[in-house]
Design an enzyme around this catalytic site. Structure first.
Site, PDB file in Angstrom:
ATOM      1  N   LEU A  56      13.225 -15.630  14.538  1.00  0.00           N
ATOM      2  CA  LEU A  56      12.156 -16.214  15.354  1.00  0.00           C
ATOM      3  C   LEU A  56      12.138 -15.646  16.770  1.00  0.00           C
ATOM      4  O   LEU A  56      13.143 -15.164  17.275  1.00  0.00           O
ATOM      5  CB  LEU A  56      12.244 -17.739  15.375  1.00  0.00           C
ATOM      6  N   ASN A  98      16.166  -5.839  15.112  1.00  0.00           N
ATOM      7  CA  ASN A  98      15.994  -5.905  16.568  1.00  0.00           C
ATOM      8  C   ASN A  98      16.111  -4.517  17.208  1.00  0.00           C
ATOM      9  O   ASN A  98      15.339  -4.167  18.100  1.00  0.00           O
ATOM     10  CB  ASN A  98      17.026  -6.848  17.190  1.00  0.00           C
ATOM     11  N   CYS A 132      18.032 -11.212  23.476  1.00  0.00           N
ATOM     12  CA  CYS A 132      18.355 -10.661  22.154  1.00  0.00           C
ATOM     13  C   CYS A 132      18.399  -9.138  22.116  1.00  0.00           C
ATOM     14  O   CYS A 132      19.437  -8.558  21.783  1.00  0.00           O
ATOM     15  CB  CYS A 132      17.358 -11.170  21.134  1.00  0.00           C
TER      16      CYS A 132
HETATM   17  C1  UGA Z   1      13.438 -10.933  19.395  1.00  0.00           C
HETATM   18  C2  UGA Z   1      12.869 -10.559  18.009  1.00  0.00           C
HETATM   19  O1  UGA Z   1      11.502 -10.189  18.132  1.00  0.00           O
HETATM   20  C3  UGA Z   1      13.022 -11.720  17.043  1.00  0.00           C
HETATM   21  O2  UGA Z   1      12.582 -11.347  15.753  1.00  0.00           O
HETATM   22  C4  UGA Z   1      14.501 -12.135  16.965  1.00  0.00           C
HETATM   23  O3  UGA Z   1      14.697 -13.259  16.132  1.00  0.00           O
HETATM   24  C5  UGA Z   1      14.974 -12.485  18.364  1.00  0.00           C
HETATM   25  O4  UGA Z   1      14.789 -11.348  19.238  1.00  0.00           O
HETATM   26  C6  UGA Z   1      16.440 -12.855  18.277  1.00  0.00           C
HETATM   27  O5  UGA Z   1      17.237 -11.972  17.952  1.00  0.00           O
HETATM   28  O6  UGA Z   1      16.767 -14.035  18.415  1.00  0.00           O
HETATM   29  P1  UGA Z   1      12.501 -12.312  21.512  1.00  0.00           P
HETATM   30  O7  UGA Z   1      13.710 -11.802  22.245  1.00  0.00           O
HETATM   31  O8  UGA Z   1      12.189 -13.770  21.597  1.00  0.00           O
HETATM   32  O9  UGA Z   1      12.636 -11.980  19.926  1.00  0.00           O
HETATM   33  O10 UGA Z   1      11.254 -11.555  22.088  1.00  0.00           O
HETATM   34  P2  UGA Z   1      10.240 -10.388  21.632  1.00  0.00           P
HETATM   35  O11 UGA Z   1       8.916 -10.958  21.479  1.00  0.00           O
HETATM   36  O12 UGA Z   1      10.785  -9.618  20.521  1.00  0.00           O
HETATM   37  O13 UGA Z   1      10.229  -9.482  22.970  1.00  0.00           O
HETATM   38  C7  UGA Z   1      11.410  -8.849  23.437  1.00  0.00           C
HETATM   39  C8  UGA Z   1      11.117  -8.001  24.637  1.00  0.00           C
HETATM   40  O14 UGA Z   1      10.377  -6.830  24.261  1.00  0.00           O
HETATM   41  C9  UGA Z   1      10.295  -8.671  25.727  1.00  0.00           C
HETATM   42  O15 UGA Z   1      10.876  -8.386  26.977  1.00  0.00           O
HETATM   43  C10 UGA Z   1       8.929  -8.042  25.624  1.00  0.00           C
HETATM   44  O16 UGA Z   1       8.277  -7.982  26.848  1.00  0.00           O
HETATM   45  C11 UGA Z   1       9.291  -6.635  25.148  1.00  0.00           C
HETATM   46  N1  UGA Z   1       8.205  -5.932  24.418  1.00  0.00           N
HETATM   47  C12 UGA Z   1       7.756  -6.414  23.227  1.00  0.00           C
HETATM   48  C13 UGA Z   1       7.682  -4.765  24.937  1.00  0.00           C
HETATM   49  O17 UGA Z   1       8.070  -4.289  26.028  1.00  0.00           O
HETATM   50  N2  UGA Z   1       6.700  -4.101  24.236  1.00  0.00           N
HETATM   51  C14 UGA Z   1       6.238  -4.569  23.049  1.00  0.00           C
HETATM   52  O18 UGA Z   1       5.353  -3.915  22.454  1.00  0.00           O
HETATM   53  C15 UGA Z   1       6.776  -5.756  22.537  1.00  0.00           C
END
Ligand code: UGA
Length: 444
Positions: A159, A220, A272
């Site tokens: 999630l 991840n 994460c």
């Molecule tokens: C992430 C994973 O997406 C989840 O599937 C996983 O369960 C979770 O880690 C975990 O291991 O508990 P999360 O850390 O909540 O989830 O956030 P994301 O939505 O994945 O974003 C992570 C980072 O990537 C953010 O800083 C976001 O700004 C960045 N991001 C995301 C980008 O820079 N570009 C993108 O295209 C997408």
């Protein structure tokens, strides 16, 4: 592999314990309660339990409080008393596995949780590890529990913060790793728990412990590589007149690539990706190998705040005394979580150059957390308009679409200089330019 309902031995009136009431544990508790199980959410932190029992959640995550209020005291109970485990058929371990100083995952909370549940486990209970753990950990947990007649199952969590409840009920896959996947007892128990997902598009992956553990790190890290790949390309776009957002659109149409996680900007943060990327690199090292691609992704990501900051300082020349309006505080939208937030990192950089910072985030809890970090070194504002008043530059640090709904015509009157650095490529460039703003995105 999608199991059929009638192949499973039913366990009626199943009771479930969830150890840990952080992001993962809390969502698992309310999610399983909504499905209809009797759930005990257990934590050693008395304050957290008190808060949950009064209907409040210790984190900011939409829809959780509503579910908590609906089920708490009914089929969902929060307690610090491990005796509740004695009645439970399954015990989910959902404690944190933060990064140690050497980059590996710190398993002290996990092993301590396992030791704590051990005396209370009933015969044939299943211990389910939801925490993100390096390959080999489920095997170690089984060893710790060898005197108990219980199975250990790896069931990593996928999630996302900000959409956790939606993700729980619409998960793409449920990964279940077993010591011996041909043995039916533990498998049936888990398939029973996740029966709710049979008629959805959810795929069930039934595998061994090691593969299940690696699926989480690989997922991840692969997403992190995807993001860093786009960020590296964005540097080239800056030099050759290409627009990274258009490039991403074009690439994303190819189903083999997929449209998600192609947004260039300030890079990934949060609790994460950075930690899991590091932990996976360490797992390569421990096997006398080098994770070349993942290391490169980590390197690209680490330099992004500096690259962005240098562009701003070059344009503003001297930052001392300049008013910077920083829109966004959290590492991503709809969360109060500031862990490894690029927005926070940027604020430190501006403060080091003696700029004045005002900031705003749509989530109040994120601003409360910013106050804890910065105190009165920055001014925390209640609205975007208040933040931008007198600004010499506006910085977009968190990818809130809502910034587009603000009144940019009015904002143009409030600022000192009409200058925007959009670190998330989220603003409608044409719209802000129409109001006279000089706009700098990333790789556009
Ligand atoms: C992430 C994973 O997406 C989840 O599937 C996983 O369960 C979770 O880690 C975990 O291991 O508990 P999360 O850390 O909540 O989830 O956030 P994301 O939505 O994945 O974003 C992570 C980072 O990537 C953010 O800083 C976001 O700004 C960045 N991001 C995301 C980008 O820079 N570009 C993108 O295209 C997408």
């Amino acid at each position: 592999m999608h199991e059929k309902k009638n192949e499973i031995t039913r366990v009626d009136k199943m009771k479930i314990a969830v150890i840990g009431t952080g992001y993962v544990g809390l969502i698992q508790s309310v999610g399983l309660a909504k499905i209809g199980f009797d759930v005990f959410g257990i934590d050693i932190d008395e304050n957290k339990i008190k808060m949950l029992n009064s209907g409040k959640i210790p984190i900011w995550e939409k829809d959780v409080e509503e579910l908590l209020k609906k089920y708490n005291g009914k089929n969902l109970k929060f307690t610090t008393d491990f005796n509740a485990i004695k009645e439970c058929d399954a015990v989910f371990i959902c404690v944190g596995t933060p990064q140690s100083d050497d980059g590996t995952a710190d398993l002290k909370y996990l092993f301590s949780a396992v030791e704590s549940v051990k005396p209370y486990l009933k015969k044939n209970a299943v211990v389910v590890i939801k925490s993100t753990v390096p390959v080999g950990t489920n095997r170690k947990v089984k060893e710790l529990l060898k005197e108990c007649k219980c199975d250990v199952v790896s069931n990593p969590e996928f999630l996302k913060e900000g959409s956790a409840i939606k993700d729980f009920f619409n998960t793409d896959r449920i990964v279940l790793g077993f010591e011996d996947k041909t043995k039916h007892e533990a498998r049936d128990r888990l398939m029973n728990i996740y029966e709710y997902f049979y008629n959805k598009k959810t795929k069930f992956i039934i595998t061994n412990w090691e593969s299940a553990e690696l699926i989480k790190y690989a997922s991840n890290s692969f997403l992190a590589v995807k993001i860093s790949f786009m960020n590296e390309l964005s540097h080239l776009c800056n030099c050759i007149g290409a627009d990274i957002t258009e490039v991403a659109k074009g690439m994303g149409c190819d189903k083999r690539i997929g449209e998600h996680f192609l947004n260039a900007g300030l890079g990934y943060g949060g609790s994460c990706f950075p930690k899991d990327v590091n932990a996976l690199m360490k797992q390569f090292c421990q096997n006398d190998m080098e994770a070349k691609i993942i290391t490169a992704a980590d390197n690209v990501n680490s330099e992004l705040p500096d690259v962005f900051f240098n562009r701003v300082s070059k344009r503003l020349k001297n930052l001392e005394g300049k008013n910077i309006a920083c829109l966004g505080v959290a590492f991503k939208p709809n969360t109060d979580d500031l862990r490894d937030s690029r927005a926070v990192e940027l604020k430190h950089k501006f403060l080091n150059k003696k700029a004045n910072i005002k900031c705003f985030d749509y989530v109040g809890g994120a601003m409360d957390n910013a106050e804890k970090i910065f105190g009165d070194k920055i001014k925390i504002c209640k609205t975007v308009n208040e933040t931008v008043e007198g600004a010499d530059a506006i910085i977009i640090a968190t990818e809130y679409d809502e910034f587009n709904d603000e009144d940019w015509e009015y904002i143009a009157e409030l600022v000192n200089e009409k200058l925007i650095f959009d670190g998330r490529n989220i603003l409608d460039e044409k719209k802000v330019k129409k109001h006279g703003f000089e706009y700098y995105g990333v790789g556009r």
